[in-house]
Design a protein around this motif. Sequence first.
Motif, PDB file in Angstrom:
ATOM      1  N   ARG A  86     -10.313  -0.245   0.933  1.00 31.09           N
ATOM      2  CA  ARG A  86      -9.962  -0.099  -0.488  1.00 31.09           C
ATOM      3  C   ARG A  86     -10.024   1.377  -0.862  1.00 31.09           C
ATOM      4  N   VAL A  87      -9.231   1.753  -1.858  1.00 33.78           N
ATOM      5  CA  VAL A  87      -9.230   3.126  -2.346  1.00 33.78           C
ATOM      6  C   VAL A  87      -9.152   3.112  -3.862  1.00 33.78           C
ATOM      7  N   LYS A  88      -9.757   4.119  -4.489  1.00 35.25           N
ATOM      8  CA  LYS A  88      -9.664   4.295  -5.939  1.00 35.25           C
ATOM      9  C   LYS A  88      -9.327   5.755  -6.211  1.00 35.25           C
ATOM     10  N   LEU A  89      -8.082   5.984  -6.601  1.00 34.06           N
ATOM     11  CA  LEU A  89      -7.662   7.326  -6.981  1.00 34.06           C
ATOM     12  C   LEU A  89      -8.158   7.614  -8.393  1.00 34.06           C
ATOM     13  N   PRO A  90      -8.417   8.877  -8.718  1.00 31.34           N
ATOM     14  CA  PRO A  90      -8.895   9.212 -10.066  1.00 31.34           C
ATOM     15  C   PRO A  90      -7.959   8.646 -11.143  1.00 31.34           C
ATOM     16  N   GLY A  91      -8.535   7.929 -12.103  1.00 33.48           N
ATOM     17  CA  GLY A  91      -7.776   7.382 -13.219  1.00 33.48           C
ATOM     18  C   GLY A  91      -6.959   6.149 -12.902  1.00 33.48           C
ATOM     19  N   GLN A  92      -7.153   5.562 -11.711  1.00 33.03           N
ATOM     20  CA  GLN A  92      -6.389   4.374 -11.325  1.00 33.03           C
ATOM     21  C   GLN A  92      -7.332   3.244 -10.915  1.00 33.03           C
ATOM     22  N   ASP A  93      -6.783   2.057 -10.767  1.00 32.07           N
ATOM     23  CA  ASP A  93      -7.544   0.903 -10.294  1.00 32.07           C
ATOM     24  C   ASP A  93      -7.674   0.949  -8.776  1.00 32.07           C
ATOM     25  N   GLU A  94      -8.641   0.198  -8.246  1.00 34.92           N
ATOM     26  CA  GLU A  94      -8.791   0.061  -6.798  1.00 34.92           C
ATOM     27  C   GLU A  94      -7.577  -0.643  -6.215  1.00 34.92           C
ATOM     28  N   ARG A  95      -7.227  -0.241  -4.993  1.00 27.82           N
ATOM     29  CA  ARG A  95      -6.103  -0.858  -4.282  1.00 27.82           C
ATOM     30  C   ARG A  95      -6.495  -1.086  -2.823  1.00 27.82           C
ATOM     31  N   MET A 144       0.829  -1.196   0.000  1.00 27.99           N
ATOM     32  CA  MET A 144       0.000   0.000   0.000  1.00 27.99           C
ATOM     33  C   MET A 144       0.871   1.257   0.000  1.00 27.99           C
ATOM     34  N   VAL A 145       1.810   1.309   0.885  1.00 26.09           N
ATOM     35  CA  VAL A 145       2.612   2.515   1.052  1.00 26.09           C
ATOM     36  C   VAL A 145       3.427   2.819  -0.204  1.00 26.09           C
ATOM     37  N   LYS A 146       4.110   1.812  -0.746  1.00 30.29           N
ATOM     38  CA  LYS A 146       4.948   2.034  -1.927  1.00 30.29           C
ATOM     39  C   LYS A 146       4.123   2.381  -3.157  1.00 30.29           C
ATOM     40  N   GLU A 147       3.051   1.625  -3.413  1.00 34.68           N
ATOM     41  CA  GLU A 147       2.240   1.824  -4.614  1.00 34.68           C
ATOM     42  C   GLU A 147       1.545   3.187  -4.627  1.00 34.68           C
ATOM     43  N   LEU A 148       1.049   3.609  -3.486  1.00 34.89           N
ATOM     44  CA  LEU A 148       0.283   4.852  -3.402  1.00 34.89           C
ATOM     45  C   LEU A 148       1.129   6.058  -2.988  1.00 34.89           C
ATOM     46  N   HIS A 149       2.369   5.795  -2.578  1.00 35.49           N
ATOM     47  CA  HIS A 149       3.253   6.846  -2.063  1.00 35.49           C
ATOM     48  C   HIS A 149       2.710   7.447  -0.771  1.00 35.49           C
ATOM     49  N   TRP A 150       1.947   6.636  -0.021  1.00 34.30           N
ATOM     50  CA  TRP A 150       1.437   7.050   1.273  1.00 34.30           C
ATOM     51  C   TRP A 150       2.456   6.666   2.340  1.00 34.30           C
ATOM     52  N   GLU A 151       2.397   7.353   3.450  1.00 37.53           N
ATOM     53  CA  GLU A 151       3.248   7.050   4.588  1.00 37.53           C
ATOM     54  C   GLU A 151       2.372   6.722   5.786  1.00 37.53           C
ATOM     55  N   ASP A 152       2.876   5.849   6.671  1.00 36.46           N
ATOM     56  CA  ASP A 152       2.127   5.551   7.887  1.00 36.46           C
ATOM     57  C   ASP A 152       1.791   6.860   8.592  1.00 36.46           C
ATOM     58  N   GLU A 153       0.553   6.944   9.021  1.00 33.89           N
ATOM     59  CA  GLU A 153       0.025   8.102   9.746  1.00 33.89           C
ATOM     60  C   GLU A 153      -0.189   9.338   8.877  1.00 33.89           C
ATOM     61  N   GLN A 169      -1.748  15.924   0.658  1.00 38.42           N
ATOM     62  CA  GLN A 169      -2.968  15.221   0.274  1.00 38.42           C
ATOM     63  C   GLN A 169      -3.260  15.436  -1.203  1.00 38.42           C
ATOM     64  N   LEU A 170      -3.106  16.657  -1.693  1.00 37.69           N
ATOM     65  CA  LEU A 170      -3.354  16.926  -3.106  1.00 37.69           C
ATOM     66  C   LEU A 170      -2.463  16.066  -4.003  1.00 37.69           C
ATOM     67  N   GLU A 171      -1.263  15.758  -3.537  1.00 40.43           N
ATOM     68  CA  GLU A 171      -0.319  14.956  -4.320  1.00 40.43           C
ATOM     69  C   GLU A 171      -0.659  13.467  -4.323  1.00 40.43           C
ATOM     70  N   VAL A 172      -1.090  12.927  -3.179  1.00 40.50           N
ATOM     71  CA  VAL A 172      -1.246  11.470  -3.074  1.00 40.50           C
ATOM     72  C   VAL A 172      -2.688  10.983  -2.865  1.00 40.50           C
ATOM     73  N   ALA A 173      -3.615  11.863  -2.524  1.00 37.56           N
ATOM     74  CA  ALA A 173      -5.038  11.517  -2.374  1.00 37.56           C
ATOM     75  C   ALA A 173      -5.860  12.748  -2.769  1.00 37.56           C
ATOM     76  N   PRO A 174      -5.869  13.063  -4.081  1.00 43.90           N
ATOM     77  CA  PRO A 174      -6.500  14.299  -4.552  1.00 43.90           C
ATOM     78  C   PRO A 174      -8.028  14.247  -4.514  1.00 43.90           C
ATOM     79  N   PRO A 175      -8.681  15.398  -4.728  1.00 42.26           N
ATOM     80  CA  PRO A 175     -10.140  15.409  -4.818  1.00 42.26           C
ATOM     81  C   PRO A 175     -10.629  14.358  -5.815  1.00 42.26           C
TER      82      PRO A 175
END
Length: 124
Positions: free
Chosen positions: A82-91, A1-10, A49-55
Amino acid sequence: MVKELHWEDEDRFILVLDDRHNIEGKTWFTAGSDVVGVVPKIKGLHRRQLEVAPPGTRFYGKAYYLKKGFDGNPSLLIRYDRVKLPGQDERPICFVVESRSYGFKDGRVQAGNFNEGSVVDRWP
């Protein structure tokens, strides 16, 4: 999750907890029911947030009621898996929102429909 989405814990993101309800005011959530959160198009979202989980990012999960939440008071807990970012598949993800409860009746919990949640490495 973290690597694919570029999210960090917390990481913390703002979202509408269930897109079927109004962003303002209090909403009744049925414990155990599916919810679909969405990042709204509003001013003031953090740059991260705008960079990794945009509107338009959609979060899929379930609502729960805690008699004793993190602060010791009753609360709504939503686990988004699960999450679906605009233009991407669910993860798959582990993302949690805990919100103050304003009431509990007939298996439903009342809470605000706009809040901030966080990325977690495991379910609380």
